[in-house]
Scaffold this active site. Structure first.
Site, short mmCIF file in Angstrom:
data_model
loop_
_atom_site.label_atom_id
_atom_site.label_comp_id
_atom_site.label_asym_id
_atom_site.label_seq_id
_atom_site.Cartn_x
_atom_site.Cartn_y
_atom_site.Cartn_z
N GLU A 110 90.84 16.51 38.43
CA GLU A 110 89.67 16.00 38.91
C GLU A 110 88.39 17.09 39.04
O GLU A 110 87.22 17.03 38.69
CB GLU A 110 89.48 14.80 39.97
CG GLU A 110 90.03 13.72 39.74
CD GLU A 110 91.36 13.37 39.60
OE1 GLU A 110 92.11 14.68 39.93
OE2 GLU A 110 91.84 12.29 39.52
N HIS A 161 94.32 4.17 49.00
CA HIS A 161 93.56 3.75 47.58
C HIS A 161 92.52 2.75 47.87
O HIS A 161 92.09 2.01 46.92
CB HIS A 161 94.76 3.19 46.66
CG HIS A 161 95.18 4.21 45.74
ND1 HIS A 161 95.88 5.36 46.39
CD2 HIS A 161 95.23 4.53 44.41
CE1 HIS A 161 96.30 6.08 45.36
NE2 HIS A 161 96.16 5.61 44.09
#
Lengths: 324, 313
Positions: A60, A129
């Site tokens: 990322e 998450h």
């Protein structure tokens, strides 16, 4: 008008803009051959090829930086984070590079980049998450922050974000991807920074955005049966913020409740509450209130997750207390 | 001769900056490049105007070697409206879009993936540009180094990554920070070309870097090059550099790149007087830059909110 899911609406927005401008590309994990981790980029590889729909390794920080560097020289990247939870390892590039590039270069390098992907609380995905990041990114000057609640808004706002010359944080609620809604057949744009009244009312204003809207609406419907008439304002964009729409509504209803999926401390709702007391103090018949995610990490347990979120029961309870 | 001129200009510019810093005219951090001049000058000499440079917080030398206006650079250090970033950047953030000088960046190593991104754009548009990225050996330990180099290698991006190993990441010597002493060997992990050179001879540096730039331009992918160098000052002006011995500093000063270049030029038959004359001219240019910076206005307060966001398209 076509009935599209949120993911189809987002897909359409990207396809329409990429067809017009070769400088726009989509990059991220699984956006190409896998057709998108959440299928938002379904079919785009076939349409645009590997040069413009680019699969990356799990990096990322690296591909966010690639996006920023390429935007410095005039490309218009759409960088997809599989989920915003993973953006944290790229936050240096988002904040220290993307948001500040124009300012620290004295205006030389605009940053036409969109960072987008799944956000918010998922279905029992537990602490790492399941979290809303709007407040985190809205804290930083130099970026726009968009969080749509309907397929139509998602399509029109994403198209505007792609055309914008500023870094845009575009957060799509993971649980809304399958939501269907009417989307105009003709091409359209929704400007960034314009809130939308999703329901007109007179007794109280709920200010909300993204997935929280879908938690608010059932509560509002229930209360309507009790004779309570609520106005629902969907901000759609947190930065820039449509302060005028907020004040107009609050001055009409004299009561404001902010409902957000994020945590309360230093959350975006706190900023809105501050603005309302500053600019609409004389109109208030009740202190501004908030229903937020509880101030704890997200639990896996189904009942605790439900209790943690601003669910319809909590919203109704809060509204009744404000009107009592 | 040109190389010597540029190196001397960097040296004198920074000496003047150090002086201005000590009298409070320059604020913030001021990371000097003194001792490392040959690396920037030799490397950047291999580039064409369409090529890009991405630098660190120690960016003065790279900016001057690229030919940025020293008046504007000094004004930027002074925080004036005439600076390269209109006073918004300071020492760590020199930018010049026209010269393709893509910034000094303040987060160690964060700019490595930005450089990969600029190289990515060149490849995307099939443009004949190479991106050169400078960083220190300290940056070789950050994730952005790994991710940036891996992506550059898998996509064969036209980039040259130059690690200026000055052996200290702020106060941490390399032996306490690097699992392998040879930073260039990390290229092997990415199946990337590599090179390793001493940083005191400017022409030798140019010759080595040229190979990597040409490789990138041919589309054969990036190179990681480690150049061993030494900074004569501390990490920044606020660092007295007590972590190293006087003997060590003296040893490195013997191989001062400026001194070496001077000796080489004298060997070639140049006269000492000519070199002294050059020094005088450079000092006059630097004095003029300081004067320009001092006399320039501060940015007006109305500029505070300028350039936070770009105008709408």
């Amino acid at each position: 008008m076509a009935l599209l899911t949120m993911r189809e609406a987002l897909n359409r927005a990207m396809v329409e803009e990429m067809e017009k401008d070769k400088n726009i590309y989509l990059m991220g994990e699984e956006v190409g051959h896998y057709q998108g981790a959440y299928k938002v980029s379904q079919g785009m590889l076939d349409k645009f090829g590997e040069a413009r729909v680019i699969d990356t390794p799990i990096s990322e920080n690296g591909f966010a930086g690639i996006g920023v560097g390429s935007a410095m020289v005039g490309l218009r990247p759409i960088i997809e984070f599989m989920t915003w939870n993973f953006s944290l390892v790229a936050i240096d590039q988002i904040i220290n590079s993307a948001a500040k590039m124009l300012y620290m270069s004295g205006g030389q390098f605009p940053m036409p980049i969109v960072f987008r992907g799944a956000g918010g609380v998922g279905g029992r995905l537990a602490a790492q998450h399941s979290q809303a990041f709007e407040s985190w990114y809205a804290h930083v000057p130099g970026m726009k922050v968009v969080a749509p609640a309907t397929p139509k808004d998602a399509c029109g706002l994403l198209k505007s974000s792609i055309l914008d010359n500023n870094p845009t944080i575009f957060i799509e609620s993971e649980v809304l991807y399958g939501m269907k809604g009417e989307v105009p057949d003709e091409e359209f744009y929704i400007p960034l920074g314009k809130a939308d009244i999703k329901r007109e009312g007179t007794d109280l204003t709920i200010i909300t955005w993204s997935r929280a809207l879908s938690l608010v609406m059932p509560a509002v419907e229930d209360l309507t049966k009790e004779g309570i008439n609520i106005e629902v304002l969907d901000l759609r964009t947190l930065r820039p913020l449509d302060e005028e729409a907020i004040m107009k509504s609050v001055r009409k209803t004299n009561r404001a409740l902010i409902v957000e999926e994020g945590w309360p401390v230093a959350g975006f709702g706190a900023q809105i509450a501050y603005l309302i007391q500053k600019d609409a103090f004389d109109y208030l018949d009740h202190p501004v209130e908030r229903v937020t995610q509880r101030d704890v990490p997200m639990s896996y347990a189904a009942n605790l997750e439900r209790e943690s979120l601003p669910n319809p029961e909590r919203i109704k309870e809060k509204i009744r207390s404000m009107l009592a | 001769m040109d190389f010597y001129y540029q190196m001397l200009l960097i040296r004198r510019f920074e000496e003047a900056a150090a002086k201005a810093y000590s009298t409070g005219k320059i604020g913030g951090f001021l990371h000097l490049y003194i001792g490392q001049e040959a690396v920037g000058v030799g490397s950047i000499a291999t580039l064409k105007p369409q090529d890009y440079i991405v630098s660190t917080y120690r960016d003065h030398g790279h900016a001057i070697a690229r030919g940025l206006d020293i008046n504007k650079l000094m004004a930027e250090l002074f925080g004036k409206k005439t600076g390269t970033s209109k006073g918004n950047g300071g020492s760590m953030h020199f930018f010049d879009k026209e010269k393709h000088f893509m910034g000094g960046h303040g987060i160690v190593g964060g700019h490595i993936s930005l450089a990969a991104g600029i190289a990515f754009a060149s490849k995307y548009r099939k443009e004949d540009s190479v991106t050169m990225c400078f960083f220190g050996e300290g940056a070789a330990n950050i994730g952005s180094f790994h991710e940036g180099l891996n992506l550059a290698a898998i996509w064969k991006l036209p980039a040259v990554f130059i690690c200026e190993n000055n052996h200290y990441a702020m106060g941490t010597p390399e032996y306490r920070a690097l699992s392998v002493k040879d930073v260039s060997i990390r290229a092997v992990a990415y199946d990337m070309a590599r090179d390793r050179i001493e940083g005191d001879e400017v022409c030798k540096i140019r010759d080595h870097i040229k190979v990597a730039v040409e490789r990138a331009r041919r589309g054969e992918g990036p190179t990681l090059i480690e150049v061993s160098t030494y900074r004569f000052r501390g990490h920044s002006m606020s660092d007295p550099a007590k972590y190293r011995t006087k003997e060590e500093l003296e040893k490195y000063k013997q191989s001062d790149p400026l001194l070496r270049a001077q000796l080489d030029l004298l060997d070639l038959g140049l006269k000492k007087e000519d070199l002294d004359q050059m020094d005088t001219e450079i000092n006059e240019r630097v004095d003029a830059a300081v004067k320009f910076a001092e006399e320039s206005e501060e940015p007006p307060l109305s500029w505070l909110y300028n350039h936070v966001l770009a105008e709408d398209k």
